[in-house]
Design an enzyme around this catalytic site. Structure first.
Site, short mmCIF file in Angstrom:
data_model
loop_
_atom_site.label_atom_id
_atom_site.label_comp_id
_atom_site.label_asym_id
_atom_site.label_seq_id
_atom_site.Cartn_x
_atom_site.Cartn_y
_atom_site.Cartn_z
N TYR A 199 -11.13 5.15 1.22
CA TYR A 199 -10.04 4.41 0.58
C TYR A 199 -9.03 5.39 -0.02
O TYR A 199 -7.81 5.25 0.16
CB TYR A 199 -10.59 3.49 -0.51
CG TYR A 199 -9.53 2.83 -1.34
CD1 TYR A 199 -8.77 1.78 -0.83
CD2 TYR A 199 -9.27 3.26 -2.65
CE1 TYR A 199 -7.78 1.17 -1.60
CE2 TYR A 199 -8.29 2.65 -3.41
CZ TYR A 199 -7.55 1.62 -2.89
OH TYR A 199 -6.57 1.01 -3.64
N GLY A 225 0.22 -8.79 -4.88
CA GLY A 225 1.19 -9.29 -3.92
C GLY A 225 1.74 -10.64 -4.29
O GLY A 225 2.95 -10.89 -4.20
#
Length: 280
Positions: free
Chosen positions: A164, A16
């Site tokens: 996940y 990010g």
């Protein structure tokens, strides 16, 4: 990317942060979302160092909380009249089951329900901005996932990597269902696998997975390389009209058969609407 506004979740480190730096260098206004004020402010400083002339802002949110996600969307809307790129990048993996304040399993809450809600709350802004792009960071781990609607909160058994994987499967199914709903608009959406990236991801786990992450670090790619497909999908004119696809290394890739199941995608959409309170 001059004049364009990009909202990036999970922007305090790793993929990010590197995506934020790259988009800022291209001239975009980047708005970083983080849970910890100190870490997010440090990320803003890192982006400004990488792109001194860029406009950089940050918003605080805990993506495990639906209330916090709603507040994030409201605050963004009060500050910005447009949104050109929404990069749903934040991800969580844990090895012990946790339940959020909303009664949701934490992995699915953070990795799927949060971006589902945030995207829907900002869709009208993006449609008004158009052309605009929604990018969902998934993973090839989606192939290990399985959606069990009778046990979506993993109450009957919790294996961290499997849950996940299920959340990453949900990311692709969400992308497919959203792309259908966006047909005829100037908003596109795509998902991606960033590669196996050397970041702090997984370091909050214990036991086997934590050791696996450490052992595999030498074979992982850098966060900068891992961000390349996200940046490509956010900025490249080559994918301006592409929507509903799954990418790896800046190229379309065929996901698992479950990830291409449109009936599954529609059921997940309906359940996600109910659990997040999204209408329509």
């Amino acid at each position: 990317m001059d004049g364009k506004v990009c909202l990036i979740t999970g922007a305090t480190g790793g993929i990010g942060l590197e995506a934020a730096k790259a988009l800022a260098r291209m001239g975009a206004t980047v708005v970083l979302v983080g849970r910890d004020a100190g870490r997010t402010e440090a990320a803003v400083a890192a982006v400004k160092e990488a792109a001194p002339s860029a406009q950089v802002d940050w918003l605080r949110a805990d993506l495990a909380s639906l209330k916090s996600v709603r507040e994030l969307a409201q605050t963004f809307r009060s500050r910005y009249p447009r949104l050109d790129v929404l990069l749903n990048n934040a991800g969580l993996i844990i090895d012990r089951r946790q339940v959020t304040e909303d009664g949701l399993e934490a992995t699915m809450a953070t990795n799927h329900f949060a971006p589902f809600l945030l995207t829907n709350l900002l869709l009208d802004v993006m449609k008004a901005t158009g052309p605009a792009r929604i990018i969902n960071v998934s993973s090839d781990a989606h192939a290990a996932g399985k959606l069990d609607f009778d046990d979506l909160q993993s109450e009957r058994g919790f294996i961290g990597f499997r849950v996940y994987g299920t959340s990453k499967l949900a990311n692709i199914l969400f992308t497919r269902a959203l792309a259908k709903r966006l047909e005829g608009t100037q908003v596109t959406t795509n998902a991606l696998h960033p590669g196996v990236v050397r970041t702090g991801f997984g370091h909050n786990t214990q036991g086997f997975f934590r050791h696996l992450v450490k052992l595999g670090a030498a074979f992982m790619i850098s966060a900068e390389k891992g961000a390349r497909t996200s940046v490509y999908l956010a900025s490249s004119p080559e994918v301006e009209a592409v929507s509903g696809q799954y990418f790896y290394k800046c190229r379309p890739k065929k996901p698992s058969s479950a990830a291409r199941n449109d009936a599954l995608a529609e059921r997940l959409w309906q359940v996600s609407e109910q659990l997040t309170g999204v209408k329509g």
